[in-house]
Design a protein around this motif. Sequence first.
Motif, short mmCIF file in Angstrom:
data_model
loop_
_atom_site.label_atom_id
_atom_site.label_comp_id
_atom_site.label_asym_id
_atom_site.label_seq_id
_atom_site.Cartn_x
_atom_site.Cartn_y
_atom_site.Cartn_z
N LEU A 172 0.83 -1.21 0.00
CA LEU A 172 0.00 0.00 0.00
C LEU A 172 0.86 1.26 0.00
N GLU A 173 0.32 2.32 -0.60
CA GLU A 173 1.02 3.62 -0.61
C GLU A 173 0.79 4.34 0.71
N ARG A 174 -0.52 4.49 1.03
CA ARG A 174 -0.87 5.30 2.20
C ARG A 174 -1.20 4.40 3.40
N ILE A 175 -0.46 4.59 4.46
CA ILE A 175 -0.74 3.82 5.68
C ILE A 175 -1.02 4.82 6.80
N ILE A 176 -2.04 4.52 7.56
CA ILE A 176 -2.33 5.37 8.73
C ILE A 176 -2.16 4.51 9.97
N LYS A 177 -1.29 4.97 10.86
CA LYS A 177 -1.04 4.16 12.05
C LYS A 177 -1.73 4.78 13.26
N GLY A 216 -5.15 -0.10 4.73
CA GLY A 216 -4.04 0.77 5.13
C GLY A 216 -4.23 1.48 6.47
N VAL A 217 -5.11 0.95 7.32
CA VAL A 217 -5.31 1.57 8.64
C VAL A 217 -4.89 0.56 9.72
N ILE A 218 -3.90 0.94 10.51
CA ILE A 218 -3.43 0.04 11.57
C ILE A 218 -4.04 0.47 12.90
N VAL A 219 -4.84 -0.40 13.51
CA VAL A 219 -5.28 -0.17 14.89
C VAL A 219 -4.64 -1.28 15.73
N ARG A 220 -5.01 -1.37 16.98
CA ARG A 220 -4.37 -2.36 17.85
C ARG A 220 -5.35 -3.46 18.22
N ARG A 221 -4.98 -4.70 17.92
CA ARG A 221 -5.74 -5.83 18.46
C ARG A 221 -5.34 -5.98 19.91
N LEU A 222 -6.22 -6.51 20.72
CA LEU A 222 -5.90 -6.58 22.15
C LEU A 222 -5.74 -8.01 22.63
N ASN A 223 -5.36 -8.91 21.71
CA ASN A 223 -5.14 -10.31 22.09
C ASN A 223 -4.09 -10.44 23.18
#
Length: 383
Positions: free
Chosen positions: A32-37, A346-353
């Motif tokens: 991906l070009e655009r990543i949002i963290k 392209g959107v990174i959130v946090r899994r809470l495993n």
Amino acid sequence: MTTSFSARLAVRELEPYAPGLSIDEIRSRYGLERIIKLASNENPLGVSPLAKEAVERKAASVFRYAQSGCPRLVEAIAGLHGLSPDCVVIGNGSDEVIDLLIRCLAEPGRNNVAVFKPCFGLYPLQSRICGVELRAAPLRENFHFDWEALLDLVDERTSLVFVTTPDNPSGYSPPAPELEKLALRLPAGTLLVLDEAYMDFAACSEGIPNSRLAEFSLLPRFRDFGNLAVLRTFSKLHGLAGLRLGYGLMPAELASCLCRARLPFSVNILAEAAGLAALEDRDFLLETLKTVERGRELLQRELAALGCRVYPSSSNFIMFAPPERDGPARPEGEAGHVFESLLRRGVIVRRLNSYGLPGLLRVSVGKEEENRIFLTALREILA
Ligand SMILES: Cc1ncc(COP(=O)(O)O)c(C=O)c1O
């Protein structure tokens, strides 16, 4: 080739710390070009411009060691909180101060550390590495703190009690009187550690920094308690996560022990220069606080409108459960499906495993545009 080395049992059995995914990892995985963290609760506006300039100015001096103990930075932090420099321990992130507290106070095989479960992963990790027993009291169903359950675990061998406020991953902050009661009920010799990595976001109201500090923090009354340590970081409000700078405020005698046990030069000269400059960058701090306050409101409102279960947050992140859907359950669970579908967009959130919460996700408050892109992607996924 075989080796004859054998690490200590406590270390061989360790589960490594589970960080949020990085932008580079996701870029290469999905092309991906655009990543949002929005995964690691970093500053939505990036780095303080004054801190960036300070790092650039200092770059030519990196062949030198920092001045031992970084006294100018320690003075500045002490001044910020109206305390003596003798009470300040700076570290390579507040992570280092957590580690030092456990190593200096808890005798392996004898003492124990008490926490809530789930909690920030470093308290259990460093306790295990040190060979110190960890005792964990479950949070209530709404992620509020069950003080009685925590106190039931505490005995005269409890060296440290860690409480995170606002809590990670829920974003909940208990009222200060509850913390005061806890501090007063702990046995003599047990240190209450309030990890306030995100307190700036809870203490700010309508753009006014620290206007609610006394509501949530014991820091304004630090001197009233002989068994209190408060941890803060430059990784969030000040935007210096990658430089690694944090600190603890604690009784002077204890601070002196930690400073002696700390590795020399753990705070490097760029972090020191950036930290000093960041403390002066009032415009950046105010803009960050405003961005977080506005973004948090938007995200909480819109996530609820999408049918998510939203846990009210006073921090710069929000924990939520995606809505249940009709039809057969997905093998990866609804949260797993939403997480992977966001990644593909392209959107990174946090899994809470790693927190033992596989049904929940945590999203950091980003810039307004990032928040909107996240919400649009989530709307598509849930449609
Ligand atoms: C509750 C809590 N404490 C401490 C830290 C560590 O902060 P630092 O970057 O200063 O090591 C974090 C980082 O995310 C955190 O969430």
